[in-house]
Write a protein that holds these residues in place. Structure first.
Motif, PDB file in Angstrom:
ATOM      1  N   ILE A 108       0.858  -1.182   0.000  1.00  0.00           N
ATOM      2  CA  ILE A 108       0.000   0.000   0.000  1.00  0.00           C
ATOM      3  C   ILE A 108       0.893   1.231   0.000  1.00  0.00           C
ATOM      4  O   ILE A 108       1.831   1.332   0.794  1.00  0.00           O
ATOM      5  N   VAL A 109       0.621   2.157  -0.903  1.00  0.00           N
ATOM      6  CA  VAL A 109       1.327   3.436  -0.952  1.00  0.00           C
ATOM      7  C   VAL A 109       0.329   4.509  -0.538  1.00  0.00           C
ATOM      8  O   VAL A 109      -0.619   4.808  -1.265  1.00  0.00           O
ATOM      9  N   LEU A 110       0.531   5.053   0.658  1.00  0.00           N
ATOM     10  CA  LEU A 110      -0.425   5.990   1.260  1.00  0.00           C
ATOM     11  C   LEU A 110       0.139   7.402   1.250  1.00  0.00           C
ATOM     12  O   LEU A 110       1.165   7.679   1.878  1.00  0.00           O
ATOM     13  N   LEU A 111      -0.533   8.307   0.544  1.00  0.00           N
ATOM     14  CA  LEU A 111      -0.138   9.711   0.524  1.00  0.00           C
ATOM     15  C   LEU A 111      -1.160  10.520   1.312  1.00  0.00           C
ATOM     16  O   LEU A 111      -2.355  10.469   1.036  1.00  0.00           O
ATOM     17  N   SER A 112      -0.668  11.250   2.312  1.00  0.00           N
ATOM     18  CA  SER A 112      -1.555  12.073   3.130  1.00  0.00           C
ATOM     19  C   SER A 112      -0.793  13.297   3.622  1.00  0.00           C
ATOM     20  O   SER A 112       0.436  13.328   3.602  1.00  0.00           O
ATOM     21  N   SER A 162       3.869   1.957   2.557  1.00  0.00           N
ATOM     22  CA  SER A 162       4.811   3.052   2.323  1.00  0.00           C
ATOM     23  C   SER A 162       4.032   4.352   2.451  1.00  0.00           C
ATOM     24  O   SER A 162       3.149   4.628   1.633  1.00  0.00           O
ATOM     25  N   THR A 163       4.324   5.125   3.483  1.00  0.00           N
ATOM     26  CA  THR A 163       3.587   6.365   3.711  1.00  0.00           C
ATOM     27  C   THR A 163       4.393   7.561   3.212  1.00  0.00           C
ATOM     28  O   THR A 163       5.621   7.600   3.334  1.00  0.00           O
ATOM     29  N   ILE A 164       3.673   8.524   2.643  1.00  0.00           N
ATOM     30  CA  ILE A 164       4.294   9.753   2.142  1.00  0.00           C
ATOM     31  C   ILE A 164       3.615  10.936   2.818  1.00  0.00           C
ATOM     32  O   ILE A 164       2.410  11.157   2.633  1.00  0.00           O
ATOM     33  N   ASN A 209       5.860  -2.499   8.858  1.00  0.00           N
ATOM     34  CA  ASN A 209       7.143  -2.869   8.244  1.00  0.00           C
ATOM     35  C   ASN A 209       7.321  -2.219   6.874  1.00  0.00           C
ATOM     36  O   ASN A 209       7.908  -2.804   5.958  1.00  0.00           O
ATOM     37  N   GLY A 210       6.808  -0.992   6.744  1.00  0.00           N
ATOM     38  CA  GLY A 210       6.934  -0.265   5.488  1.00  0.00           C
ATOM     39  C   GLY A 210       7.979   0.822   5.562  1.00  0.00           C
ATOM     40  O   GLY A 210       8.873   0.805   6.420  1.00  0.00           O
ATOM     41  N   ASN A 211       7.887   1.781   4.663  1.00  0.00           N
ATOM     42  CA  ASN A 211       8.843   2.876   4.592  1.00  0.00           C
ATOM     43  C   ASN A 211       8.117   4.207   4.739  1.00  0.00           C
ATOM     44  O   ASN A 211       6.970   4.343   4.321  1.00  0.00           O
ATOM     45  N   VAL A 245      10.258  10.532  -4.655  1.00  0.00           N
ATOM     46  CA  VAL A 245       9.781   9.457  -3.771  1.00  0.00           C
ATOM     47  C   VAL A 245       9.146   8.350  -4.597  1.00  0.00           C
ATOM     48  O   VAL A 245       9.402   7.153  -4.388  1.00  0.00           O
ATOM     49  N   TYR A 246       8.306   8.728  -5.531  1.00  0.00           N
ATOM     50  CA  TYR A 246       7.645   7.732  -6.374  1.00  0.00           C
ATOM     51  C   TYR A 246       8.653   6.967  -7.220  1.00  0.00           C
ATOM     52  O   TYR A 246       8.487   5.759  -7.460  1.00  0.00           O
ATOM     53  N   ASP A 247       9.695   7.632  -7.688  1.00  0.00           N
ATOM     54  CA  ASP A 247      10.739   6.934  -8.440  1.00  0.00           C
ATOM     55  C   ASP A 247      11.396   5.859  -7.578  1.00  0.00           C
ATOM     56  O   ASP A 247      11.667   4.745  -8.044  1.00  0.00           O
ATOM     57  N   THR A 248      11.655   6.208  -6.321  1.00  0.00           N
ATOM     58  CA  THR A 248      12.245   5.232  -5.395  1.00  0.00           C
ATOM     59  C   THR A 248      11.311   4.046  -5.186  1.00  0.00           C
ATOM     60  O   THR A 248      11.735   2.882  -5.192  1.00  0.00           O
ATOM     61  N   LEU A 249      10.043   4.339  -5.005  1.00  0.00           N
ATOM     62  CA  LEU A 249       9.065   3.269  -4.799  1.00  0.00           C
ATOM     63  C   LEU A 249       8.927   2.390  -6.038  1.00  0.00           C
ATOM     64  O   LEU A 249       8.736   1.171  -5.924  1.00  0.00           O
TER      65      LEU A 249
END
Length: 331
Positions: free
Chosen positions: A197-201, A232-234, A272-274, A287-291
């Motif tokens: 899950i990639v969570l942007l907030s 992975s939270t942003i 256990n995410g980033n 950040v998205y490039d890294t993901l």
């Protein structure tokens, strides 16, 4: 490079034989030189001895021995880390659409920047990955179920609409449910496809009030950890962001909406995410490039013997050609 980097490391023992051959050649060359020096009639020796080639006469043997060394390493099956595109994985992109995303501390505003970067992220993922989209404010909705159709995801991103409140936990639970549904549909394996899950907030959870509530963000993150779904939270925005809120009487109030790094970092840790931060469109794209690298590819051990094999064949062939050219015979 260690023994663990070879598929058949015991072939390396043949290098001992190659070294013994090299030592034997050197000893034989010295013996021939001593025997030659015992020939006392130097004038006669100059007439009957073949033309001396100097040190170049050793080149064919040296090339062949070097070729054998490279071929031996190739036989041992060297391996190396290789990036392989994932073809069976699920990613849920979860985007906050609460009113605070209207803040203009990120040009032109947080939501527009998130939309632009989100579409780039969709384009950059490897084609075999299933990508889904969840939008959340006071509630969470699956806008696109996981699919390899990137156009569907990008179209849904373009249509994101702002709403009140922030239900971060509900968004995570909704994303996990979508991942489980796809896993049940795909089937065919003992283990579910890898998922993330990639969570942007940009803000703190407001519904429910406590992140440890049964439907809160921390609770959802713990469940994600048990399902082996890292989050992975942003944290997107700055500490000085503001929005203008107009009440029913038409009065406008400027309200600060700073990003909430601690809670998003805790969600990443619990699952256990980033955790990432971004305060501009360029940083968010980075950040998205890294993901994309983390999610889109996996590192596996692959065969790396081809360069050694090519070098061994070329060196051996060069040794044979040199021997025939210089001495009209093989060494």
């Amino acid at each position: 490079m260690s023994f663990r980097d070879f598929a058949s490391p015991w072939w390396l023992l043949f290098l001992v034989v190659v070294v013994a051959m090299a030592v034997g050649f050197v000893l034989a060359a010295r013996r021939r030189q001593r025997n030659t020096m015992r020939f006392t009639n130097m004038d006669l020796l100059e007439k009957v001895a073949p033309r001396r080639l100097g040190i170049s006469r050793y080149a064919p043997t040296a090339l062949i021995l070097a070729g054998l060394m490279f071929l031996t390493v190739a036989l041992a099956g060297p391996t190396s880390d290789q990036r392989v595109p994932r073809n069976r994985a699920t990613v849920m992109l979860v985007i906050d659409v609460s009113l605070s995303m209207e803040a203009t501390d990120v040009a032109p505003d947080r939501l527009v920047a998130a939309q632009e970067a989100g579409k780039s992220f969709a384009d950059g993922l490897t084609p075999g990955i299933n990508l889904g989209l969840v939008a959340f404010a006071g509630t969470a909705s699956v806008l696109v179920s996981p699919t390899t159709n990137r156009d569907a995801v990008k179209s849904a991103i373009d249509k994101l609409q702002l709403a009140e409140r922030t239900a971060t936990g509900e968004a995570i639970f909704t994303a996990m449910q979508s991942i489980d549904t796809l896993g049940a549909v795909l089937g065919g394996g003992d283990a579910a496809p890898p998922a993330r899950i990639v969570l942007l907030s940009d803000g703190k959870q407001t519904v429910p009030e406590s992140p440890d509530d049964p439907r809160g963000g921390y609770t959802a993150a713990r469940e994600a950890q048990t399902k082996d779904i890292p989050i992975s939270t942003i944290s997107f925005g700055t500490s000085y962001g503001t929005v203008d809120i107009t009440d029913d009487q038409g009065n406008t109030e400027r309200v600060p909406v700073p990003v909430d790094d601690p809670s998003l970092k805790e969600i990443a840790n619990l699952s256990n995410g980033n955790f990432f931060t971004a305060s501009s469109l360029e940083e968010l794209r980075s950040v998205y490039d890294t993901l994309e690298e983390q999610i889109g590819f996996e590192i596996t051990k692959g065969d790396a013997s081809r360069p050694w094999l090519i070098a061994g064949v070329l060196l051996t062939a060069a040794g044979v050609v040199t021997a025939l050219g210089l001495r009209q015979r093989l060494p």
